[in-house]
Design an enzyme around this catalytic site. Structure first.
Site, PDB file in Angstrom:
ATOM      1  N   PHE A 141       0.861  -1.187   0.000  1.00 52.72           N
ATOM      2  CA  PHE A 141       0.000   0.000   0.000  1.00 52.72           C
ATOM      3  C   PHE A 141       0.891   1.228   0.000  1.00 52.72           C
ATOM      4  CE2 PHE A 141      -2.325   3.596   1.528  1.00 52.72           C
ATOM      5  CZ  PHE A 141      -3.477   3.523   0.774  1.00 52.72           C
ATOM      6  N   ASP A 226       9.300   2.923   2.263  1.00 57.92           N
ATOM      7  CA  ASP A 226       8.091   3.693   2.554  1.00 57.92           C
ATOM      8  C   ASP A 226       7.796   3.531   4.044  1.00 57.92           C
ATOM      9  OD1 ASP A 226       5.583   4.714   2.985  1.00 57.92           O
ATOM     10  OD2 ASP A 226       4.684   3.875   1.163  1.00 57.92           O
ATOM     11  N   LYS A 255       2.238  10.977   7.141  1.00 57.17           N
ATOM     12  CA  LYS A 255       1.377  10.726   8.294  1.00 57.17           C
ATOM     13  C   LYS A 255       1.825  11.480   9.559  1.00 57.17           C
ATOM     14  CE  LYS A 255      -1.324   6.998   6.637  1.00 57.17           C
ATOM     15  NZ  LYS A 255      -0.940   5.931   5.726  1.00 57.17           N
TER      16      LYS A 255
HETATM   17  C1  PLP Z   1      -1.013   6.031   4.220  1.00 53.69           C
HETATM   18  C2  PLP Z   1       0.099   5.503   3.434  1.00 53.69           C
HETATM   19  C3  PLP Z   1       0.447   6.057   2.186  1.00 53.69           C
HETATM   20  C4  PLP Z   1      -0.362   7.146   1.531  1.00 53.69           C
HETATM   21  O1  PLP Z   1      -0.434   8.319   2.301  1.00 53.69           O
HETATM   22  P1  PLP Z   1      -1.590   9.382   2.010  1.00 53.69           P
HETATM   23  O2  PLP Z   1      -1.239  10.539   2.891  1.00 53.69           O
HETATM   24  O3  PLP Z   1      -2.892   8.749   2.370  1.00 53.69           O
HETATM   25  O4  PLP Z   1      -1.518   9.720   0.561  1.00 53.69           O
HETATM   26  C5  PLP Z   1       1.543   5.533   1.529  1.00 53.69           C
HETATM   27  N1  PLP Z   1       2.266   4.532   2.050  1.00 53.69           N
HETATM   28  C6  PLP Z   1       1.968   3.974   3.237  1.00 53.69           C
HETATM   29  C7  PLP Z   1       2.816   2.867   3.765  1.00 53.69           C
HETATM   30  C8  PLP Z   1       0.858   4.423   3.961  1.00 53.69           C
HETATM   31  O5  PLP Z   1       0.546   3.843   5.116  1.00 53.69           O
END
Ligand code: PLP
Length: 401
Positions: A141, A226, A255
């Protein structure tokens, strides 16, 4: 329009149905607790998908935001502003990287990392034009943009949104061997979540990240971590990669970097990587704005004390020990690291959503991921007593089903 029922009815009628929220309408929140419009209190065990690591209304973060609101909120990057240097230097020091490229949302930062990796591939590695590929993982994700969902293996996220962006190779998560087999001369990067959050808090086998790092180094490929959800204290370390003492070439952050106040994301890398981006080649009107930077600086200051990392590690032990006691009592498996857990519920007892609803009725807000998995990630400010109470509520729910 003031009761929960009325507000939910209008929300459903007047907004796109891209989410399926639990039927609670939150009005205010402090620390780990939220209060709905009827005054009922709930313990937040989701933390805005780890955006609220430092708690709702964290005094240091709110104060920094309020101070900044009085002075300056937006300049655009056409000019410098006085919060920018401290934010970039601070985040650079925290990540151990030379440079920062600030954006707003996580998906934008992922897109940034993809662009940087491709450009690095063409200009530094010498890949032929248009030939770059990036290795990504099954069940990843990374956000919701058209390029990112192009390499999602979740049918809901992916299907019906083509044509898709090419240039990605999908391999099994947790298998270094699969990466080794997929790497070719045109591979510019491996993009990996050190722990897959949305997939159900999947922790890869020990040594996996070390092996990914080795493969990337050996093949002159960028390792991109990520850490949008796994980073900034959640797992008991500043970054989830720290558990294996692995340094990726690029960190993607978001985040919690915005302190639960504003969207703040960034890519962190050394100059030989981020330096490939020249004026006009990438940007964002709001990326690196003064309010975002002021909040980001407060977050970095908090992380520099190490207090939250230590707290997540300590409370994580409590959480996981308690959850393990539920195995065989409605829980099939528990995964995670630090104050972060994916709990597989016996599917015979109900779906994750049914369990989440039953938890809500008992004053705990949690969210299912896929099928029968519940994810628990309370704000790190949570008290040990509240944490134990939350697990007790889960035990009670499982007993009642
Ligand atoms: C939430 C998330 C994203 C995307 O972030 P947004 O601010 O919702 O665009 C990307 N990678 C990971 C691992 C995430 O948990």
């Amino acid at each position: 329009m003031s009761t929960s029922a009325e507000l939910i009815e209008v929300s459903e009628r007047r907004s796109a149905h891209n989410y399926h929220p639990l039927p609670v309408v939150i009005h205010e929140a402090h620390g780990a607790w939220v209060v709905d419009v009827e005054g009922k209190r709930y313990l937040d065990c989701l933390s805005g998908y780890s955006s609220l690591n430092f708690g709702h209304g964290n005094p240091k973060i709110i104060e920094a935001a309020q101070e900044q609101l009085k002075n300056l909120t937006l300049t655009s990057r056409a000019f410098y502003h006085d919060q920018f240097a401290r934010f970039c230097a601070g985040l650079g020091d925290l990540t151990g990287k030379d440079m920062i490229l600030p954006m707003n949302t996580g998906a934008e930062a992922v897109e940034t990392a993809i662009k940087v990796a491709r450009k690095w591939g063409y200009e530094v590695k010498g890949v032929a034009p248009e030939q770059a590929n990036i290795i990504v993982m099954e069940d990843n994700f990374h956000g919701r943009t058209t390029t990112i969902i192009s390499f999602s293996t979740d049918p809901d996220a992916h299907d019906g949104f083509g044509p898709y962006t090419p240039g990605f190779k999908i391999v099994r998560y947790g298998s270094a061997e699969a990466i080794r087999e997929a790497v070719d001369d045109n591979t510019v990067a491996v993009l990996v979540e050190p722990i897959q959050g949305e997939a159900g808090v999947l922790v890869p086998p020990d040594g996996y990240l070390t092996e990914v790092r080795r493969i990337c180094t050996e093949n002159n490929v960028l390792m991109i971590a990520d850490e949008i959800q796994s980073g900034l204290g959640r797992t008991g370390r500043t970054f989830a990669c720290d558990h294996e003492n692995v340094m990726p070439d690029m960190y993607i952050l978001g985040k919690a970097l915005g302190g639960g106040v504003v969207p703040v994301s960034a890519v962190a890398a050394d100059e030989d990587v981020l330096g490939v981006i020249k004026p006009g080649q990438h940007g964002s009107t709001f990326g690196g704005n003064p309010l975002a930077c002021a909040v980001g600086i407060a977050v970095i200051d908090i992380l520099n004390t190490g207090e939250f990392q230590a707290r997540a590690a300590r409370l994580g032990e409590v959480l996981h020990a308690r959850l393990r006691e539920l195995i065989g009592k409605g829980v099939v498996a528990v995964r995670g690291r630090g104050l972060w857990a994916g709990v597989d519920i016996d599917p015979a007892l109900g779906t994750g959503r049914e369990v989440s609803k039953a938890l809500m009725a008992r004053g705990v807000l949690a969210k299912d991921t896929h099928g029968s998995t519940i994810r628990l990630a309370p704000p790190i400010v949570i008290s040990e007593e509240d944490l134990v109470w939350a697990v007790d509520q889960l035990a009670a729910v499982l007993e009642s089903l």
